[in-house]
Motif scaffolding. Structure first.
Motif, PDB file in Angstrom:
ATOM      1  N   ASP A   7       0.871  -1.184   0.000  1.00  0.00           N
ATOM      2  CA  ASP A   7       0.000   0.000   0.000  1.00  0.00           C
ATOM      3  C   ASP A   7       0.911   1.239   0.000  1.00  0.00           C
ATOM      4  O   ASP A   7       2.120   1.121   0.176  1.00  0.00           O
ATOM      5  CB  ASP A   7      -0.885   0.016   1.259  1.00  0.00           C
ATOM      6  N   ILE A   8       0.307   2.416  -0.194  1.00  0.00           N
ATOM      7  CA  ILE A   8       1.084   3.645   0.000  1.00  0.00           C
ATOM      8  C   ILE A   8       1.023   4.069   1.463  1.00  0.00           C
ATOM      9  O   ILE A   8       1.838   4.851   1.923  1.00  0.00           O
ATOM     10  CB  ILE A   8       0.606   4.832  -0.879  1.00  0.00           C
ATOM     11  N   ASP A   9       0.027   3.575   2.168  1.00  0.00           N
ATOM     12  CA  ASP A   9      -0.189   3.945   3.574  1.00  0.00           C
ATOM     13  C   ASP A   9       0.563   2.950   4.467  1.00  0.00           C
ATOM     14  O   ASP A   9       0.012   1.946   4.912  1.00  0.00           O
ATOM     15  CB  ASP A   9      -1.707   3.917   3.847  1.00  0.00           C
ATOM     16  N   LYS A  10       1.852   3.269   4.688  1.00  0.00           N
ATOM     17  CA  LYS A  10       2.738   2.325   5.385  1.00  0.00           C
ATOM     18  C   LYS A  10       2.308   2.100   6.842  1.00  0.00           C
ATOM     19  O   LYS A  10       2.402   0.990   7.359  1.00  0.00           O
ATOM     20  CB  LYS A  10       4.176   2.880   5.310  1.00  0.00           C
TER      21      LYS A  10
ATOM     22  N   ALA B 297      -6.007  -2.073  -5.078  1.00  0.00           N
ATOM     23  CA  ALA B 297      -5.927  -0.632  -4.762  1.00  0.00           C
ATOM     24  C   ALA B 297      -6.763   0.192  -5.731  1.00  0.00           C
ATOM     25  O   ALA B 297      -6.800  -0.075  -6.932  1.00  0.00           O
ATOM     26  CB  ALA B 297      -4.473  -0.169  -4.826  1.00  0.00           C
ATOM     27  N   GLY B 298      -7.445   1.188  -5.195  1.00  0.00           N
ATOM     28  CA  GLY B 298      -8.247   2.041  -6.062  1.00  0.00           C
ATOM     29  C   GLY B 298      -8.689   3.290  -5.330  1.00  0.00           C
ATOM     30  O   GLY B 298      -8.686   3.334  -4.100  1.00  0.00           O
ATOM     31  N   ILE B 299      -9.050   4.307  -6.105  1.00  0.00           N
ATOM     32  CA  ILE B 299      -9.552   5.556  -5.520  1.00  0.00           C
ATOM     33  C   ILE B 299     -10.792   6.021  -6.293  1.00  0.00           C
ATOM     34  O   ILE B 299     -11.037   5.568  -7.411  1.00  0.00           O
ATOM     35  CB  ILE B 299      -8.509   6.704  -5.538  1.00  0.00           C
TER      36      ILE B 299
ATOM     37  N   PRO C  11     -17.505  -5.510  -6.745  1.00  0.00           N
ATOM     38  CA  PRO C  11     -18.174  -5.171  -5.475  1.00  0.00           C
ATOM     39  C   PRO C  11     -19.398  -4.298  -5.709  1.00  0.00           C
ATOM     40  O   PRO C  11     -19.444  -3.517  -6.670  1.00  0.00           O
ATOM     41  CB  PRO C  11     -17.106  -4.378  -4.702  1.00  0.00           C
ATOM     42  N   SER C  12     -20.365  -4.452  -4.820  1.00  0.00           N
ATOM     43  CA  SER C  12     -21.561  -3.593  -4.880  1.00  0.00           C
ATOM     44  C   SER C  12     -21.236  -2.326  -4.080  1.00  0.00           C
ATOM     45  O   SER C  12     -20.529  -1.454  -4.567  1.00  0.00           O
ATOM     46  CB  SER C  12     -22.767  -4.320  -4.298  1.00  0.00           C
ATOM     47  N   TYR C  13     -21.733  -2.258  -2.854  1.00  0.00           N
ATOM     48  CA  TYR C  13     -21.353  -1.128  -2.008  1.00  0.00           C
ATOM     49  C   TYR C  13     -20.861  -1.667  -0.673  1.00  0.00           C
ATOM     50  O   TYR C  13     -21.616  -2.282   0.075  1.00  0.00           O
ATOM     51  CB  TYR C  13     -22.522  -0.152  -1.829  1.00  0.00           C
ATOM     52  N   ILE C  14     -19.584  -1.469  -0.404  1.00  0.00           N
ATOM     53  CA  ILE C  14     -18.946  -2.048   0.774  1.00  0.00           C
ATOM     54  C   ILE C  14     -18.547  -0.907   1.722  1.00  0.00           C
ATOM     55  O   ILE C  14     -18.033   0.125   1.274  1.00  0.00           O
ATOM     56  CB  ILE C  14     -17.675  -2.855   0.376  1.00  0.00           C
ATOM     57  N   ARG C  15     -18.755  -1.138   3.013  1.00  0.00           N
ATOM     58  CA  ARG C  15     -18.514  -0.058   3.986  1.00  0.00           C
ATOM     59  C   ARG C  15     -17.016   0.131   4.246  1.00  0.00           C
ATOM     60  O   ARG C  15     -16.448  -0.501   5.150  1.00  0.00           O
ATOM     61  CB  ARG C  15     -19.258  -0.343   5.283  1.00  0.00           C
TER      62      ARG C  15
HETATM   63  N1  LIG Z   1     -16.072   0.158  -1.158  1.00  0.00           N
HETATM   64  C1  LIG Z   1     -16.891  -0.018  -2.191  1.00  0.00           C
HETATM   65  O1  LIG Z   1     -18.108   0.118  -2.075  1.00  0.00           O
HETATM   66  C2  LIG Z   1     -16.339  -0.423  -3.527  1.00  0.00           C
HETATM   67  C3  LIG Z   1     -17.259  -0.652  -4.564  1.00  0.00           C
HETATM   68  C4  LIG Z   1     -16.770  -1.037  -5.800  1.00  0.00           C
HETATM   69  C5  LIG Z   1     -15.423  -1.197  -6.009  1.00  0.00           C
HETATM   70  N2  LIG Z   1     -14.545  -0.965  -4.983  1.00  0.00           N
HETATM   71  C6  LIG Z   1     -13.117  -1.147  -5.261  1.00  0.00           C
HETATM   72  O2  LIG Z   1     -12.518  -1.903  -4.244  1.00  0.00           O
HETATM   73  C7  LIG Z   1     -11.118  -1.569  -4.157  1.00  0.00           C
HETATM   74  C8  LIG Z   1     -10.759  -1.312  -2.699  1.00  0.00           C
HETATM   75  O3  LIG Z   1     -11.461  -0.175  -2.269  1.00  0.00           O
HETATM   76  P1  LIG Z   1     -11.922   0.080  -0.752  1.00  0.00           P
HETATM   77  O4  LIG Z   1     -13.375   0.326  -0.796  1.00  0.00           O
HETATM   78  O5  LIG Z   1     -11.373  -0.953   0.136  1.00  0.00           O
HETATM   79  O6  LIG Z   1     -11.228   1.500  -0.510  1.00  0.00           O
HETATM   80  P2  LIG Z   1     -10.312   2.046   0.687  1.00  0.00           P
HETATM   81  O7  LIG Z   1     -10.135   3.485   0.410  1.00  0.00           O
HETATM   82  O8  LIG Z   1     -10.876   1.638   1.993  1.00  0.00           O
HETATM   83  O9  LIG Z   1      -8.955   1.240   0.457  1.00  0.00           O
HETATM   84  C9  LIG Z   1      -8.172   1.463  -0.697  1.00  0.00           C
HETATM   85  C10 LIG Z   1      -6.723   1.238  -0.360  1.00  0.00           C
HETATM   86  O10 LIG Z   1      -5.968   1.535  -1.541  1.00  0.00           O
HETATM   87  C11 LIG Z   1      -4.824   2.302  -1.134  1.00  0.00           C
HETATM   88  N3  LIG Z   1      -4.342   3.123  -2.246  1.00  0.00           N
HETATM   89  C12 LIG Z   1      -4.868   4.270  -2.752  1.00  0.00           C
HETATM   90  N4  LIG Z   1      -4.074   4.746  -3.704  1.00  0.00           N
HETATM   91  C13 LIG Z   1      -3.025   3.905  -3.814  1.00  0.00           C
HETATM   92  C14 LIG Z   1      -1.863   3.879  -4.628  1.00  0.00           C
HETATM   93  N5  LIG Z   1      -1.592   4.844  -5.524  1.00  0.00           N
HETATM   94  N6  LIG Z   1      -1.003   2.837  -4.481  1.00  0.00           N
HETATM   95  C15 LIG Z   1      -1.238   1.867  -3.569  1.00  0.00           C
HETATM   96  N7  LIG Z   1      -2.299   1.851  -2.761  1.00  0.00           N
HETATM   97  C16 LIG Z   1      -3.186   2.861  -2.879  1.00  0.00           C
HETATM   98  C17 LIG Z   1      -5.318   3.151   0.029  1.00  0.00           C
HETATM   99  O11 LIG Z   1      -4.247   3.619   0.824  1.00  0.00           O
HETATM  100  C18 LIG Z   1      -6.236   2.173   0.750  1.00  0.00           C
HETATM  101  O12 LIG Z   1      -5.528   1.428   1.735  1.00  0.00           O
HETATM  102  C19 LIG Z   1     -10.928  -0.363  -5.078  1.00  0.00           C
HETATM  103  O13 LIG Z   1     -10.380  -0.766  -6.300  1.00  0.00           O
HETATM  104  C20 LIG Z   1     -12.342   0.159  -5.278  1.00  0.00           C
HETATM  105  O14 LIG Z   1     -12.507   0.869  -6.482  1.00  0.00           O
HETATM  106  C21 LIG Z   1     -14.979  -0.583  -3.750  1.00  0.00           C
END
Ligand SMILES: NC(=O)c1ccc[n+]([C@@H]2O[C@H](COP(=O)([O-])OP(=O)(O)OC[C@H]3O[C@@H](n4cnc5c(N)ncnc54)[C@H](O)[C@@H]3O)[C@@H](O)[C@H]2O)c1
Length: 302
Positions: A40-43, A94-96, A188-192
């Motif tokens: 992760d980027i968040d060490k 990983a995603g944003i 994923p649908s909608y995850i908390r």
């Molecule tokens: N939560 C949802 O409802 C949902 C729905 C559909 C898809 N997703 C997908 O699930 C995946 C995980 O998301 P989440 O909901 O756990 O989000 P989150 O924000 O809780 O976790 C995402 C993690 O990715 C890390 N991250 C962000 N940018 C990064 C980078 N440049 N390099 C490395 N790590 C990085 C963050 O530090 C974090 O720990 C994502 O791809 C997201 O698009 C989530």
């Protein structure tokens, strides 16, 4: 049900493991007996996840890897191979998300989202696929989204990135089958998790000037509260994902309804068109009602 895959003693590399789905995934896979290489980027949070896994008796290594940087991926992969050797399970998680309407989003926002959500998968495949091909084994798991299987509401960069990940996964699934490599895409649908509460939102200039950032954040937070009350907990979702991985499924989802529009595209295109219109309208009306409670007519800002 008899699963086709046993994960015990196998090696996993996962991105975005410090929080949310990636964190829940890592802990659940450690309980399955996998050796984990979490990145992760968040060490800081990553080290906390490591400690939790060690308490469970798991074997775990960490590395800082910004998935948008190819050099980071190459170095994390080298580190992985030196610590654990063969790669059995690769999870590109990983995603944003960055919110906003198409007209308000600058090209830099598109770039930031695509650099992380799409290029992470490209970098990962480039770095790890030759190794998997050499071993004639391995499983690539890409985390997409419900927003990657049908054109839901904005933000467009997120949708574009997640559609691309679905396309890459489908193509690789067919292409790699003859080499003994599995490919899955999680929808994923909608995850908390914190993905939406930590998301940056780009509002229009007019909204910013007339309503102000503070109030807009307040409105967004109250919308999130409603969404979060309906969201699935990450632990529950990853149980379903692991089941799908063990079954070598291409599509892995936590809620059947997410793939319903996907099926509709092929079986009833006109119904699908109407679905897209209704879905967008419903969302717009819900937002309009919410803004109304704060005395703002959203129609004035279109
Ligand atoms: N939560 C949802 O409802 C949902 C729905 C559909 C898809 N997703 C997908 O699930 C995946 C995980 O998301 P989440 O909901 O756990 O989000 P989150 O924000 O809780 O976790 C995402 C993690 O990715 C890390 N991250 C962000 N940018 C990064 C980078 N440049 N390099 C490395 N790590 C990085 C963050 O530090 C974090 O720990 C994502 O791809 C997201 O698009 C989530």
């Amino acid at each position: 049900m008899k699963f086709t895959k046993d994960l015990e003693g196998k090696n996993c590399f996962i991105t975005g493991a410090a929080k949310g789905i990636g964190c829940a995934f890592s802990k659940a896979l450690a309980k399955e007996g996998m050796n984990l290489f979490i990145t992760d980027i968040d060490k800081e949070n990553l080290e906390n996840v490591k400690k939790e896994i060690e308490v469970l008796g798991g074997n775990v290594y960490t590395d800082k890897c910004d998935v948008s940087r190819y050099e980071d991926f190459k170095s994390a992969a080298e580190n992985f191979h030196s610590k654990l050797g063969k790669l059995d399970l690769l999870i590109n998680n990983a995603g944003i998300a960055i919110g906003g309407n198409a007209v308000d989003l600058e090209p830099e926002v598109w770039k930031e989202v695509l650099d992380i959500n799409l290029w992470s998968v490209i970098h990962s495949i480039k770095v790890f696929l030759p190794h998997m091909l050499e071993n004639k084994s391995g499983h690539i798991v890409n985390v997409s989204s419900g927003a990657g299987v049908f054109g839901s509401i904005e933000p467009l960069p997120y949708i574009a990135s997640k559609f691309a990940v679905v396309g890459i996964s489908e193509a690789l699934f067919g292409r790699l089958h003859r080499h003994g490599i599995n490919v899955s895409v999680i929808v994923p649908s909608y995850i908390r998790t914190r993905i939406f509460s930590s998301a940056k939102i780009k509002y229009s200039k007019k909204l910013m000037e007339e309503v102000g950032e503070e109030k807009l954040r307040e409105i967004y937070n109250s919308m999130l509260q409603v969404m979060e009350s309906k969201a699935m907990l990450p632990n529950r979702a990853v149980k379903k994902y692991i089941k799908g991985i063990k079954n070598n499924q291409l599509y892995i989802y936590d809620m059947r309804a997410v793939l319903m529009p996907y099926a509709m595209k092929g079986t009833d295109p006109q119904k699908f068109e109407q679905f897209l219109i209704n879905y967008t309208e419903q969302n717009f009306n819900a937002n309009k009602d919410l803004f109304q409670k704060y005395g703002i007519n959203l129609e004035d800002y279109l």
